[in-house]
Design a protein around this motif. Sequence first.
Motif, PDB file in Angstrom:
ATOM      1  N   THR A 185       0.838  -1.198   0.000  1.00  0.00           N
ATOM      2  CA  THR A 185       0.000   0.000   0.000  1.00  0.00           C
ATOM      3  C   THR A 185       0.867   1.239   0.000  1.00  0.00           C
ATOM      4  O   THR A 185       1.909   1.293   0.680  1.00  0.00           O
ATOM      5  N   TRP A 186       0.425   2.235  -0.756  1.00  0.00           N
ATOM      6  CA  TRP A 186       1.154   3.490  -0.900  1.00  0.00           C
ATOM      7  C   TRP A 186       0.360   4.611  -0.254  1.00  0.00           C
ATOM      8  O   TRP A 186      -0.832   4.758  -0.481  1.00  0.00           O
ATOM      9  N   SER A 187       1.043   5.407   0.574  1.00  0.00           N
ATOM     10  CA  SER A 187       0.377   6.536   1.218  1.00  0.00           C
ATOM     11  C   SER A 187       1.407   7.540   1.706  1.00  0.00           C
ATOM     12  O   SER A 187       2.330   7.182   2.452  1.00  0.00           O
ATOM     13  N   SER A 188       1.268   8.791   1.247  1.00  0.00           N
ATOM     14  CA  SER A 188       2.048   9.915   1.768  1.00  0.00           C
ATOM     15  C   SER A 188       3.551   9.631   1.813  1.00  0.00           C
ATOM     16  O   SER A 188       4.215   9.826   2.834  1.00  0.00           O
ATOM     17  N   GLY A 189       4.093   9.168   0.690  1.00  0.00           N
ATOM     18  CA  GLY A 189       5.538   8.975   0.615  1.00  0.00           C
ATOM     19  C   GLY A 189       6.048   7.713   1.261  1.00  0.00           C
ATOM     20  O   GLY A 189       7.271   7.544   1.414  1.00  0.00           O
ATOM     21  N   GLU A 190       5.143   6.811   1.640  1.00  0.00           N
ATOM     22  CA  GLU A 190       5.569   5.567   2.292  1.00  0.00           C
ATOM     23  C   GLU A 190       4.904   4.372   1.611  1.00  0.00           C
ATOM     24  O   GLU A 190       3.696   4.348   1.405  1.00  0.00           O
ATOM     25  N   LEU A 191       5.742   3.392   1.243  1.00  0.00           N
ATOM     26  CA  LEU A 191       5.250   2.145   0.676  1.00  0.00           C
ATOM     27  C   LEU A 191       5.339   1.072   1.754  1.00  0.00           C
ATOM     28  O   LEU A 191       6.424   0.822   2.300  1.00  0.00           O
ATOM     29  N   ARG A 192       4.201   0.452   2.063  1.00  0.00           N
ATOM     30  CA  ARG A 192       4.153  -0.538   3.139  1.00  0.00           C
ATOM     31  C   ARG A 192       3.877  -1.921   2.567  1.00  0.00           C
ATOM     32  O   ARG A 192       2.953  -2.086   1.771  1.00  0.00           O
TER      33      ARG A 192
END
Length: 334
Positions: A185-192
Amino acid sequence: MLRIYFTSDDIARTRIATGPDPLWELVLGLQMLRPQRGDLLFTAWRREACRAVRQAKLGEMLNLLLALSPNVGYFPDFLNPSKAIHGLDQGIEALRSTPVTMLKRDVRRLAATRRLPSNARRVADGEPAMLTDLTEAMRICYELIVLPYRRSVDAALERERRIRASALAAGGVEGLLTSLRPMMTWSSGELRIPGHRDQELHLHGRGLLLIPTYFCVSGPLTMLDPDLPPVLVYPAVRGPEAVPSRASGVPAALGALIGSTRAAVLEAVGTREETSTTVLARHLGISLASASEHTTVLRHSGLVFSHRDHNRTLHHLTDLGRALLEANADALLP
């Protein structure tokens, strides 16, 4: 969970590999020789691959390779140098040149999680003869368990790249990263990446190379060493039609006659629309020099002819080359 942190420079420098990475496919293929969750498509492939590897009689080198590439938990970073994205030969040469400090560190980390064969110590010490033997065994395994199935590999990875290229065209890099749900998942500059061991990776402006792979089923992977070129290896989207099947033009008989890599070059010249030396090298996961050498031998043997097209050299089958491939295919019929 793996967390990868992007700056604006990293977003600009994120890209998708343009072709398969032969060493990642090999290491993941070696892991696939042992059953694991999510591998139902590979049942027939495993049976064929295990038989081919047993017949190669690699002995202690095969035992060492399997020990260095467990299908659960950590395996060494040095097995997958970044230069392998340019071809198998470049990857093997880079592996042989791995600094001893890295070899010792990686083998020590692996030894902390499982028992290793005694000759792993010679790898850790960087003994040139051992690294040569190890990488030659890797080359043989690649030719036995990956190369004969490159048609399936290429088809799946080409489909994957089309999917991601469409997402990139529609939404930029953020659209590309978002399209990788539910693996990540991608969110606000972070890939988890859930399900991964706990790890944080700060890209620091280096960008990220996304490498879709055919033989990966366990989920996305990355290097443990944060100073290595950042990569994220992940399973390509596959359907039931992506079952690995041996390319009909490169059975063992032709490989035994002219060599498995040269047989694959001949088959590729006969089946691909565009057969420049560069395309052959990328398709087969070999270096440009190696592809040039093989086509030269085939040309001198009267099996292919070549001509210049601007800055490219294009290759075509001769009547003799086509007859050899067709006769070899006929030999496969019951």
